[in-house]
Design a protein around this motif. Structure first.
Motif, PDB file in Angstrom:
ATOM      1  N   LEU A  19       0.836  -1.193   0.000  1.00  0.00           N
ATOM      2  CA  LEU A  19       0.000   0.000   0.000  1.00  0.00           C
ATOM      3  C   LEU A  19       0.881   1.257   0.000  1.00  0.00           C
ATOM      4  CD1 LEU A  19      -2.900   1.189   0.270  1.00  0.00           C
ATOM      5  CD2 LEU A  19      -2.531   1.201   2.741  1.00  0.00           C
ATOM      6  N   SER A  20       1.994   1.168   0.743  1.00  0.00           N
ATOM      7  CA  SER A  20       2.871   2.339   0.886  1.00  0.00           C
ATOM      8  C   SER A  20       3.487   2.760  -0.445  1.00  0.00           C
ATOM      9  CB  SER A  20       3.958   2.054   1.926  1.00  0.00           C
ATOM     10  OG  SER A  20       4.594   0.834   1.608  1.00  0.00           O
ATOM     11  N   ASP A  21       3.464   1.862  -1.449  1.00  0.00           N
ATOM     12  CA  ASP A  21       3.977   2.216  -2.778  1.00  0.00           C
ATOM     13  C   ASP A  21       3.211   3.393  -3.391  1.00  0.00           C
ATOM     14  OD1 ASP A  21       5.531   0.048  -2.370  1.00  0.00           O
ATOM     15  OD2 ASP A  21       4.555  -1.251  -3.862  1.00  0.00           O
ATOM     16  N   LEU A  22       1.959   3.560  -2.932  1.00  0.00           N
ATOM     17  CA  LEU A  22       1.108   4.586  -3.522  1.00  0.00           C
ATOM     18  C   LEU A  22       1.141   5.901  -2.741  1.00  0.00           C
ATOM     19  CD1 LEU A  22      -1.944   2.283  -4.285  1.00  0.00           C
ATOM     20  CD2 LEU A  22      -0.275   3.118  -5.935  1.00  0.00           C
ATOM     21  N   VAL A  44      -7.784   1.120  -6.326  1.00  0.00           N
ATOM     22  CA  VAL A  44      -7.271  -0.237  -6.131  1.00  0.00           C
ATOM     23  C   VAL A  44      -8.437  -1.188  -5.901  1.00  0.00           C
ATOM     24  CG1 VAL A  44      -5.808  -1.722  -4.704  1.00  0.00           C
ATOM     25  CG2 VAL A  44      -5.201   0.697  -5.035  1.00  0.00           C
ATOM     26  N   SER A  45      -8.467  -2.227  -6.723  1.00  0.00           N
ATOM     27  CA  SER A  45      -9.415  -3.314  -6.422  1.00  0.00           C
ATOM     28  C   SER A  45      -8.626  -4.411  -5.753  1.00  0.00           C
ATOM     29  CB  SER A  45     -10.054  -3.835  -7.711  1.00  0.00           C
ATOM     30  OG  SER A  45     -11.195  -3.081  -8.019  1.00  0.00           O
ATOM     31  N   LEU A  46      -8.879  -4.613  -4.484  1.00  0.00           N
ATOM     32  CA  LEU A  46      -8.107  -5.601  -3.722  1.00  0.00           C
ATOM     33  C   LEU A  46      -8.948  -6.854  -3.518  1.00  0.00           C
ATOM     34  CD1 LEU A  46      -5.434  -6.093  -2.135  1.00  0.00           C
ATOM     35  CD2 LEU A  46      -6.739  -5.454  -0.100  1.00  0.00           C
ATOM     36  N   GLN A 102      -5.311  -3.809 -10.151  1.00  0.00           N
ATOM     37  CA  GLN A 102      -5.873  -5.094  -9.736  1.00  0.00           C
ATOM     38  C   GLN A 102      -4.853  -5.784  -8.836  1.00  0.00           C
ATOM     39  OE1 GLN A 102      -8.915  -5.872 -10.396  1.00  0.00           O
ATOM     40  NE2 GLN A 102      -9.386  -4.343 -11.958  1.00  0.00           N
ATOM     41  N   TRP A 103      -5.190  -5.846  -7.571  1.00  0.00           N
ATOM     42  CA  TRP A 103      -4.278  -6.461  -6.597  1.00  0.00           C
ATOM     43  C   TRP A 103      -4.928  -7.660  -5.936  1.00  0.00           C
ATOM     44  CZ3 TRP A 103      -1.638  -2.008  -3.316  1.00  0.00           C
ATOM     45  CH2 TRP A 103      -0.833  -1.225  -4.183  1.00  0.00           C
ATOM     46  N   TYR A 104      -4.063  -8.541  -5.484  1.00  0.00           N
ATOM     47  CA  TYR A 104      -4.543  -9.718  -4.772  1.00  0.00           C
ATOM     48  C   TYR A 104      -3.863  -9.744  -3.398  1.00  0.00           C
ATOM     49  CZ  TYR A 104      -5.432 -14.619  -3.666  1.00  0.00           C
ATOM     50  OH  TYR A 104      -5.828 -15.765  -3.051  1.00  0.00           O
ATOM     51  N   ALA A 105      -4.661  -9.711  -2.341  1.00  0.00           N
ATOM     52  CA  ALA A 105      -4.104  -9.611  -0.991  1.00  0.00           C
ATOM     53  C   ALA A 105      -3.313 -10.866  -0.648  1.00  0.00           C
ATOM     54  CB  ALA A 105      -5.218  -9.403   0.021  1.00  0.00           C
ATOM     55  N   ILE A 115      -8.317   4.983  -3.161  1.00  0.00           N
ATOM     56  CA  ILE A 115      -9.582   4.341  -2.759  1.00  0.00           C
ATOM     57  C   ILE A 115      -9.422   2.845  -2.976  1.00  0.00           C
ATOM     58  CG2 ILE A 115     -12.058   4.113  -3.161  1.00  0.00           C
ATOM     59  CD1 ILE A 115     -12.117   6.974  -4.090  1.00  0.00           C
ATOM     60  N   ILE A 116      -9.595   2.087  -1.907  1.00  0.00           N
ATOM     61  CA  ILE A 116      -9.471   0.625  -2.023  1.00  0.00           C
ATOM     62  C   ILE A 116     -10.871   0.001  -2.060  1.00  0.00           C
ATOM     63  CG2 ILE A 116      -8.395  -1.461  -1.086  1.00  0.00           C
ATOM     64  CD1 ILE A 116      -6.653   0.374   0.650  1.00  0.00           C
ATOM     65  N   ASN A 117     -11.033  -0.864  -3.048  1.00  0.00           N
ATOM     66  CA  ASN A 117     -12.286  -1.623  -3.161  1.00  0.00           C
ATOM     67  C   ASN A 117     -12.000  -3.042  -2.696  1.00  0.00           C
ATOM     68  OD1 ASN A 117     -14.450  -3.121  -4.133  1.00  0.00           O
ATOM     69  ND2 ASN A 117     -13.860  -2.924  -6.290  1.00  0.00           N
ATOM     70  N   PHE A 118     -12.483  -3.384  -1.528  1.00  0.00           N
ATOM     71  CA  PHE A 118     -12.322  -4.763  -1.020  1.00  0.00           C
ATOM     72  C   PHE A 118     -13.419  -5.610  -1.641  1.00  0.00           C
ATOM     73  CE2 PHE A 118      -9.189  -4.053   2.311  1.00  0.00           C
ATOM     74  CZ  PHE A 118      -9.284  -2.691   2.524  1.00  0.00           C
ATOM     75  N   TYR A 119     -13.014  -6.636  -2.383  1.00  0.00           N
ATOM     76  CA  TYR A 119     -14.067  -7.441  -3.034  1.00  0.00           C
ATOM     77  C   TYR A 119     -13.652  -8.892  -3.161  1.00  0.00           C
ATOM     78  CZ  TYR A 119     -11.719  -8.194  -7.514  1.00  0.00           C
ATOM     79  OH  TYR A 119     -10.867  -8.619  -8.479  1.00  0.00           O
TER      80      TYR A 119
END
Lengths: 739, 300
Positions: A616-619, A658-660, A682-685, A625-629
């Motif tokens: 996250l700190s990269d940004l 970010v779509s996480l 598009q990120w994957y936790a 805005i993070i979209n948890f989905y």
């Protein structure tokens, strides 16, 4: 003797087939069988069906389930009425009934043979329906897309059972209409009586007045429950009753026919009379006791158990209280099975059985109940079935659905000057509703036990008391100098619903009512919520006080936006006796504080589509805005498209979208995420558990906004589909408000 | 050996008005039995009791020496019955009607054309029965009743509605099957004259009671005298002469005189005697035969 009967009946049937030539007997059945499959096909071709995602379904089974009632209650009924009258008329018209008596035919062959032909015409109708249904469903999907989770195998066993069920259900009506047609020589009369009864039954059916002794409604009931009952039984009680009642009527009609008259058959001597009366009483008694709704028994322990069929890794289930949100039981799931035995008593309530954050089931249960839940998760869809000893309670939908004019008047504030009449009318309605609590029967003729009935009564009282309070409030505001003279009956109702009823705590309306009552006499200048907390504080120590305070506090905590506000609220938790509740509140408070505006956001690590490690700190330096989905969630995918549109619109601004994904299956995520907009990261936790915990993700989709310094700006943001989402975003970016 | 035997049969729909009173009947095997009575005399009721259409609760009716009530419905393998108006399926052809009966009776379909030929309906076999004339319907009904060569044929008013040729053909048909196959035929009619010529035995019923039962010979012997009515014009002298000289004379009026005589041969002699006395004869009627007697007893 039996073989000679069969020989005789075979000969009779052969003859009957010559006789019914050109009578259109089977044609009518076949055409009626085709009617609905054809019209459904045509309407589907004109306007193709939209399939909502669901758990796996069989296309044929779906077709039959949806159309069975029309076939059973309409097509089959018409065919039975017409063909019964016709088959009797064929011989009434030409004196054939006498002719047959002058032939070497047993009367039983004649009477039951004709009945068999009738049943065979019904069978033909159902077979036509089945095969045309199969054909049309198949053809439809030749030209239309098959939903992804559709099964296309022909469900023969289901079809066989459905066939048997409909035949059984038609037995009763066929017997009645046939007997009538044989005894009444006029075609028009038997036809008219049949259709008149059908129309009356349709009206009853339309008004929701069901009784299993009505042969037309027996058919409708089977049509509605073609999948079977709640107890893994495919034959339901109305079908057994249909077989019994139909056979009794058939025997009655046969004796009448054989003896040429009622008196000779049943009334010619004292012996006959006594026999008839005893027989009739016995049949009546049997029918009444069989059709009376049954209550299920208590179990010796309190258990909830079940099985889960799922493509998701479910390891925990929680039974929680619907309003208090208090976890009553924490249940481990292993190998798709779960089981929990309660050691303490459990008040009868509408609980919610939650499976992590994938889905939830409503469960009505209490002490000494054994509940079995069958749960299915598939393709992001959730389906469940509750069995056990609370079937009726779990299927019964308590609804005060009638909307009397007086409630409308009170709600809309009409005719308030007639407040005296209004309160009088409302009281009458309350008292009437209490008197006429609808009898409930489940598919299998089960009804709720008295403990639920008591709750239903209280619900009725509650609903009307709410209107009473509403009336009182409105009249008080409009005519401050006037006072309503409440009828004496209100006092009785108010006494029946105490202000500390534990059982009623699961009803939102009860909480509403409590608040109304508490705030009514409080004229202090404090905020409503604080007034309530102060009032609850004064309650005597106990379970009720604990629960209501816990419920109120946790909602208030979750809904408040600033840390100072939450600190203020949290002080009230010391009034709760239960250690568990206090710990829960403490934990909630701490976690919510962590997510307060200005707190450092949890710096998680994730993988991007190139499988590179990102954090996250990269940004940092940008708004985020993070979209948890999760990819299975339909709600998420809806919001995703809004999210992508907004990302596209603000691509030039200093903001990252970010779509996480917190999916369990990474490969599934990769294939789906590759097709998505490049404007959204598009990120994957990497550790979804940790992420969920730190951001208090209890449901998805969730949107969190973080400022350029990596601090929380909004921990529970509106959804992109809501207008306020963009407003918050623009305000943060210092953009002009949208016109 | 009786094909039908009824002893002391009483029957009523209600207690007040009995339909049959102490009825006795014996139909010998191989006979053609004419069962005669007016409409409402109890013929059809008796017929229905014999056929088991009305229950014989007190076991008074025997067919082939056994109670009918014990033999239903298999007895109809040996009986053919046509009771009251012909029961035919109007929407079917004549052939299909026979096919239906043949199926139930397990008779070969080959026989259908034979029997249609016998009743002279072969040309009309494909025609729908609703387009048949009354006589054709009647003949078809009889064909249906006897397609299985029954030992006993019950025919209720079979010649109702037939034209004179039809009646003659019917008589011939009945005689033929009686003689060729030895079928016992029990036939009812309200007209004595029409079946008198075919029957070997006669039973006469009036108001629920049997008035006569016996062979045709016995019947003729019992009622063998003739009553001659002569239309004339009498004065005192001629009247006296008649009363003094002719024993059986009855002066009914000035214009009408009746004479009883034993045999037909006596008629010319009577005429001769009268003309010798110059008594005018305007007309002469033979007033008493079986028919007249039948009317007399049944009309009372």
């Amino acid at each position: 003797m039996i073989s000679s009967f069969f020989q005789n009946i075979t000969v009779f049937l052969k003859g009957e087939f010559i006789k019914k030539k050109k009578s259109g007997f089977y044609w009518i059945a076949a055409i009626l069988g085709l009617l609905f499959p054809v019209s459904i096909f045509i309407s589907n071709v004109i306007e193709p069906t939209v399939f909502k995602p669901s758990v796996d379904f069989n296309i044929y089974e779906m077709f039959f389930t949806e159309s069975a009632r029309a076939i059973a209650f309409f097509s089959l009924t018409i065919s039975i009425i017409h063909n019964s009258s016709k088959i009797a008329q064929l011989d009434h018209k030409s004196g054939g009934w006498q002719l047959m008596e002058l032939l070497p035919l047993q009367k039983s062959s004649i009477y039951f043979g004709k009945f068999l032909i009738l049943i065979s015409s019904s069978a033909l109708l159902i077979i036509t329906y089945i095969f045309s249904g199969l054909l049309f469903t198949y053809s439809y999907f030749l030209f239309n897309d098959l939903p992804a989770n559709a099964i296309t195998e022909i469900p023969w066993s289901f079809i066989g059972k459905a066939f048997l069920k409909i035949i059984l259900a038609s037995w009763f009506l066929t017997a009645i209409q046939y007997t009538l047609s044989v005894l009444i020589s006029s075609y028009i009369w038997s036809l008219s009586i049949g259709f008149l009864a059908f129309i009356i039954s349709s009206i009853l059916e339309y008004n929701g007045k069901f009784h299993p002794s009505n042969p037309f409604q027996v058919l409708s009931h089977t049509g509605q429950n073609i999948q079977g009952g709640d107890l893994d039984n495919y034959i339901i009680y109305t079908e057994y009753f249909s077989l019994f009642a139909g056979t009794v009527i058939l025997i009655f009609g046969f004796l009448w026919y054989k003896n040429k008259g009622f008196i000779r058959a049943f009334w010619k001597s004292n012996y006959y009379r006594i026999r008839s009366i005893i027989g009739m009483l016995l049949i009546l008694l049997l029918s009444i006791s069989y059709l009376a709704p049954k209550k299920q028994f208590e179990h010796n322990r309190t258990i909830i158990m079940g099985d889960i069929t799922s493509d998701l890794p479910i390891s925990m289930a929680y039974l929680i209280h619907p309003t208090i949100k208090d976890t009553v039981a924490k249940i481990e799931v292993s190998n798709g099975q779960f089981k929990h035995i309660f050691k303490d008593s459990l008040p009868l309530s509408n609980y919610i059985l939650i499976f992590q954050n994938y889905g939830s089931a409503k469960v009505v249960m209490g002490t000494n109940d054994s509940i079995v839940a069958s749960v299915k998760f598939q393709n992001g869809r959730f389906d469940y079935k509750i069995k056990g000893n609370r079937i009726a309670e779990n299927n019964f939908k308590s609804k005060i659905d009638e909307w009397p004019y007086v409630k409308y008047q009170i709600k809309e504030g009409f005719d308030l000057h007639q407040y005296q009449n209004l309160q009088n009318d409302l009281l009458n309605i309350a008292q009437n509703d209490l008197k006429n609590i609808k009898e409930y029967r489940s598919k299998d003729n089960l009804t709720y036990r008295d403990d639920l009935k008591e709750i239903i009564e209280k619900e009725i009282i509650l609903d009307n008391l709410l209107y009473k309070e509403m009336l009182s409030k409105k009249v008080g505001a409009l005519y401050p100098e006037k006072r309503i003279n409440w009828n004496i009956g209100w006092e009785e109702l108010e006494n029946r619903l105490s202000l500390n009823d534990l059982q009623m705590l699961d009803k939102e309306k009860y909480l509403e009512y409590l608040e109304l009552r508490i705030l009514k006499n409080d004229t202090s200048e404090l905020a409503g919520d604080i007034k309530l907390l102060q009032a609850f504080q004064k309650l005597p120590k106990g379970e009720f006080k604990d629960k209501i305070m816990y419920s109120k506090l946790s909602t208030l905590l979750e809904n408040s936006n600033t840390n100072s506000e939450r600190d203020e609220l949290y002080k009230y938790s010391k009034n709760i006796t239960s250690q568990k509740f206090r710990n829960n509140l403490k934990f909630l408070h701490q976690n919510l504080q962590k997510l307060g505006r200005g707190k450092l956001a949890f710096n998680f690590s994730a993988s991007d589509l190139q499988n590179k490690n990102v954090r996250l700190s990269d940004l940092k330096g940008k708004w985020i805005i993070i979209n948890f989905y999760q990819s299975w969630s339909e709600l998420s995918s809806n919001e995703n498209s809004y999210f992508e549109n907004i990302a596209f619109k603000y691509q030039k601004n200093k903001i990252a979208f970010v779509s996480l994904s917190t999916d369990q299956n990474k490969s599934k995520w990769v294939t789906e995420a590759k097709n998505k907009s490049k404007k959204v990261l598009q990120w994957y936790a990497n550790n979804s558990k940790q992420v969920n915990f730190n951001y208090q993700i209890t449901s998805i989709p969730r949107f969190v906004m973080i400022d350029p310094e990596g601090k929380i700006y909004q921990s529970k943001m509106a959804r992109p589909s809501e207008a306020s989402f963009e407003m918050i975003l623009r305000k943060a970016l210092d953009l002009r408000d949208l016109e | 050996m009786f094909s039908i035997e009824i002893t002391n049969l009483n029957f009523s729909y209600n207690v007040k008005s009995p339909i049959l009173k102490n009825l006795n009947l014996q139909v010998p095997k191989g006979s053609i039995y004419g069962f005669i009575g007016h409409n409402g005399a109890g013929k059809s009721t008796t017929m229905r009791l014999i056929a088991g259409l009305y229950p014989d609760d007190f076991k008074k009716v025997k067919v082939f020496d056994k109670y009918i009530s014990d033999q239903l419905p298999n007895i109809f393998n040996r009986i053919g019955a046509l009771i009251e108006s012909p029961t035919l399926y109007q929407h079917l052809s004549g052939e299909d009607n026979l096919k239906y009966i043949a199926t139930i009776r397990k008779v070969d379909f080959d026989k259908i054309d034979d029997i249609l030929n016998t009743v002279d309906l072969l040309q009309a076999k494909k025609k729908l029965v609703k387009n048949y004339s009354l006589g054709m319907k009647q003949r078809l009904a009889i064909a249906m009743a006897m397609i299985h060569d029954p030992e006993l044929l019950l025919l209720d008013e079979p010649i109702n509605g037939l034209d004179p040729t039809g009646i003659i053909e019917m008589r011939e048909l009945l005689l033929k099957i009686n003689q060729e196959k030895g079928t016992t035929i029990f036939i009812s009619s309200h007209l004595l004259g029409e079946i008198e010529k075919t029957c070997t035995h006669v039973g006469i019923i009036a108001r629920g009671e049997i008035k006569f039962e016996g062979t045709i010979k016995e019947l003729e012997n019992t009622f063998s005298t003739f009553l001659i009515e002569i239309e004339t014009n009498l004065n005192v002298d001629t009247s006296n002469w008649i009363l003094n000289n002719i024993q059986s004379a009855q002066i009914l009026s000035k214009q009408l005189v009746a004479f009883s005589i034993i045999q037909k041969e006596d008629i010319p002699q009577l005429i001769k005697k009268l003309t010798e006395q110059n008594i005018p004869i305007y007309s002469l009627k033979n007033k008493r035969g079986l028919e007249e007697w039948f009317l007399e007893i049944t009309n009372n």
